[in-house]
Design a protein around this motif. Structure first.
Motif, short mmCIF file in Angstrom:
data_model
loop_
_atom_site.label_atom_id
_atom_site.label_comp_id
_atom_site.label_asym_id
_atom_site.label_seq_id
_atom_site.Cartn_x
_atom_site.Cartn_y
_atom_site.Cartn_z
N LEU A 152 0.81 -1.22 0.00
CA LEU A 152 0.00 0.00 0.00
C LEU A 152 0.85 1.27 0.00
N ASP A 153 0.27 2.35 -0.55
CA ASP A 153 0.85 3.67 -0.38
C ASP A 153 0.80 4.03 1.10
N SER A 154 1.84 4.70 1.59
CA SER A 154 1.85 5.05 3.01
C SER A 154 2.66 6.31 3.25
N VAL A 155 2.34 6.98 4.35
CA VAL A 155 3.07 8.16 4.81
C VAL A 155 3.40 7.95 6.28
N MET A 156 4.68 8.02 6.62
CA MET A 156 5.09 7.87 8.01
C MET A 156 6.18 8.88 8.35
N GLY A 157 6.23 9.23 9.63
CA GLY A 157 7.35 10.00 10.12
C GLY A 157 8.53 9.07 10.39
N ASN A 158 9.72 9.63 10.49
CA ASN A 158 10.91 8.83 10.78
C ASN A 158 11.04 8.68 12.29
N PHE A 191 -0.25 -0.37 16.72
CA PHE A 191 0.51 0.84 16.44
C PHE A 191 2.00 0.48 16.36
N VAL A 192 2.73 1.07 15.44
CA VAL A 192 4.15 0.76 15.29
C VAL A 192 5.06 1.93 15.65
N ALA A 193 4.53 3.16 15.66
CA ALA A 193 5.37 4.34 15.86
C ALA A 193 6.09 4.30 17.20
N MET A 194 5.39 3.89 18.27
CA MET A 194 6.00 3.85 19.60
C MET A 194 7.19 2.88 19.63
N LYS A 195 7.05 1.77 18.93
CA LYS A 195 8.14 0.79 18.90
C LYS A 195 9.38 1.39 18.26
N TRP A 196 9.21 2.14 17.18
CA TRP A 196 10.34 2.76 16.51
C TRP A 196 10.99 3.81 17.42
N ARG A 313 -0.22 2.33 -10.87
CA ARG A 313 1.16 2.73 -10.58
C ARG A 313 1.68 1.98 -9.36
N GLU A 314 3.02 1.96 -9.20
CA GLU A 314 3.64 1.26 -8.08
C GLU A 314 3.33 1.98 -6.77
N SER A 315 3.31 1.22 -5.68
CA SER A 315 3.03 1.83 -4.38
C SER A 315 4.16 2.77 -3.99
N ASN A 316 3.80 3.78 -3.24
CA ASN A 316 4.73 4.86 -2.90
C ASN A 316 4.78 5.01 -1.39
N ARG A 317 5.98 4.98 -0.83
CA ARG A 317 6.15 5.19 0.60
C ARG A 317 6.82 6.54 0.83
N VAL A 318 6.13 7.40 1.54
CA VAL A 318 6.65 8.73 1.86
C VAL A 318 7.12 8.72 3.31
N ARG A 319 8.36 9.15 3.55
CA ARG A 319 8.89 9.23 4.90
C ARG A 319 9.21 10.69 5.21
N LEU A 320 8.52 11.25 6.18
CA LEU A 320 8.71 12.65 6.54
C LEU A 320 9.75 12.75 7.66
N GLN A 321 10.65 13.69 7.53
CA GLN A 321 11.71 13.87 8.52
C GLN A 321 11.18 14.53 9.79
N VAL A 322 11.93 14.40 10.85
CA VAL A 322 11.55 14.96 12.15
C VAL A 322 12.59 16.00 12.57
N THR A 323 12.19 16.87 13.49
CA THR A 323 13.06 17.94 13.96
C THR A 323 12.96 18.05 15.47
N LEU A 324 14.10 18.17 16.15
CA LEU A 324 14.09 18.40 17.59
C LEU A 324 13.87 19.89 17.85
N ILE A 325 12.85 20.21 18.62
CA ILE A 325 12.54 21.59 18.96
C ILE A 325 12.92 21.81 20.44
N GLU A 326 13.98 22.57 20.66
CA GLU A 326 14.45 22.82 22.03
C GLU A 326 13.71 24.01 22.63
N ARG A 327 13.07 23.75 23.77
CA ARG A 327 12.38 24.83 24.48
C ARG A 327 12.84 24.83 25.95
#
Length: 340
Positions: A152-158, A191-196, A313-327
């Motif tokens: 499947l097409d998917s969008v996930m954060g890193n 859910f898989v995000a917590m494991k990563w 069309r072929e399935s597409n996996r989008v991986r969005l980058q993450v940013t550390l926000i220091e407060r």
């Protein structure tokens, strides 16, 4: 004044009703000049097509099904906002289904098929292989957001990178006693995000030569109250952690509440890092890992619209980058902060 009909538009534009119908359905078999003439008549008469009739003529529902758990949680709302923005500029209506209990997931996913939506988006829940096969048999495109499946097409954060960055930030400040607070890693929603994020936490500890302590990892049900209870338990340890990486900003809010009630100063005595960068994070001056929630909804909806146009069309996996926000919730541990 009576509402204009398709016949009124045809008469105004001096064309047949069939031609008006072709224009409404974006048929290429209409000359540009004729199309513009019909569109001008539609605007002049303020004609609104009968949606039910249009659905019947197209043989489509003109609806996109969205399934997600825990509709009230901020991270899901942000993703949904992104989906809604894209679909608002399309011809599709949004059909929203949400489940609070894992035993309802299968029924809701199958409900999307029964409602004959033209396409579907599932957030955070990984569908079973059987579900995927059912969608394929019905020729219903399916896109995942915050989840993945090889077909499947998917969008996930890193999330692995996010876990590394959050933990390394605390290590670089001098912390060695770093706890991790999360939902249950093995959960019925799959859910898989917590494991990563947990894997990133462990990799960062290992890379710095810090032994993982099982008593510094607390898991519980999803929610602020549960996070508060687990955080309070951590902070009552005789050798309590000097830093906590909370696997979501909702968890981090629970940590901040527990620290406040126990008289532990943040960040002087306890550093806290969250995850998501929801709207409240800035208000709370929370150091957090920003994943692009709204953008993931936009990307997921655009993937689905593309799939509707190009089903093969072929399935597409989008991986969005993450940013550390220091407060303002992270600082060196007490023994370093007090050193001359």
């Amino acid at each position: 004044m009576p509402q204009a009909t398709i016949r009124d538009v045809a008469k105004q534009a001096n064309v047949s009703v069939a031609t008006v119908s072709r224009v409404l359905n974006d048929s290429p078999a209409v000359r540009p000049a004729t199309r513009e003439n019909v569109l001008h008549a539609i605007r002049e008469l303020e004609y609104t097509p009968n949606l039910t009739a249009r659905r019947l003529s197209l043989g489509r529902s003109l609806s996109i099904g969205i399934f997600l758990p825990f509709l009230t949680l901020p991270s899901f709302i942000e993703r949904l906002r992104g989906v809604q923005l894209v679909l608002a500029n399309s011809e599709y209506e949004m059909l929203l289904l949400s489940a609070e209990l894992p035993e309802h997931v299968d029924g809701y996913i199958e409900s999307l098929l029964l409602r004959r939506v033209d396409g579907a988006i599932i957030m955070s829940v990984r569908p079973t292989d059987q579900h995927v096969q059912q969608f394929r048999q019905n020729d219903t495109p399916l896109v995942l957001i915050d989840a993945e499946h090889p077909q499947l097409d998917s969008v996930m954060g890193n999330d692995l990178e996010g876990g590394l960055r959050a933990t390394n930030h605390l290590i670089e400040l001098g912390h060695r006693r770093i706890a991790f607070l999360s939902d249950y890693l093995d959960n019925p929603f799959n859910f898989v995000a917590m494991k990563w994020r947990f894997d990133g936490y462990q990799q960062a500890l290992s890379g710095a030569g810090i032994a993982f302590r099982a008593d510094y990892h607390r898991q519980g049900k999803l929610g602020g109250r549960e996070a508060y209870q687990e955080a309070a338990s951590l902070l009552r340890l005789s050798d309590r952690p000097t830093a906590i990486f909370a696997a979501s900003d909702t968890h981090a809010v629970g940590v901040l509440k527990a620290a406040h009630e126990l008289g532990i100063k943040v960040p002087e005595e306890l550093s806290v890092v969250g995850y998501d960068d929801i709207r409240d994070a800035e208000y709370l001056h929370l150091t957090t890992v920003r994943q692009h929630l709204f953008e993931s909804g936009v990307e997921g909806a655009n993937l689905l619209l593309s799939r509707l146009v190009e089903p093969l069309r072929e399935s597409n996996r989008v991986r969005l980058q993450v940013t550390l926000i220091e407060r303002g919730t992270t600082a060196p541990p007490p023994h370093l902060a007090e050193a001359p």
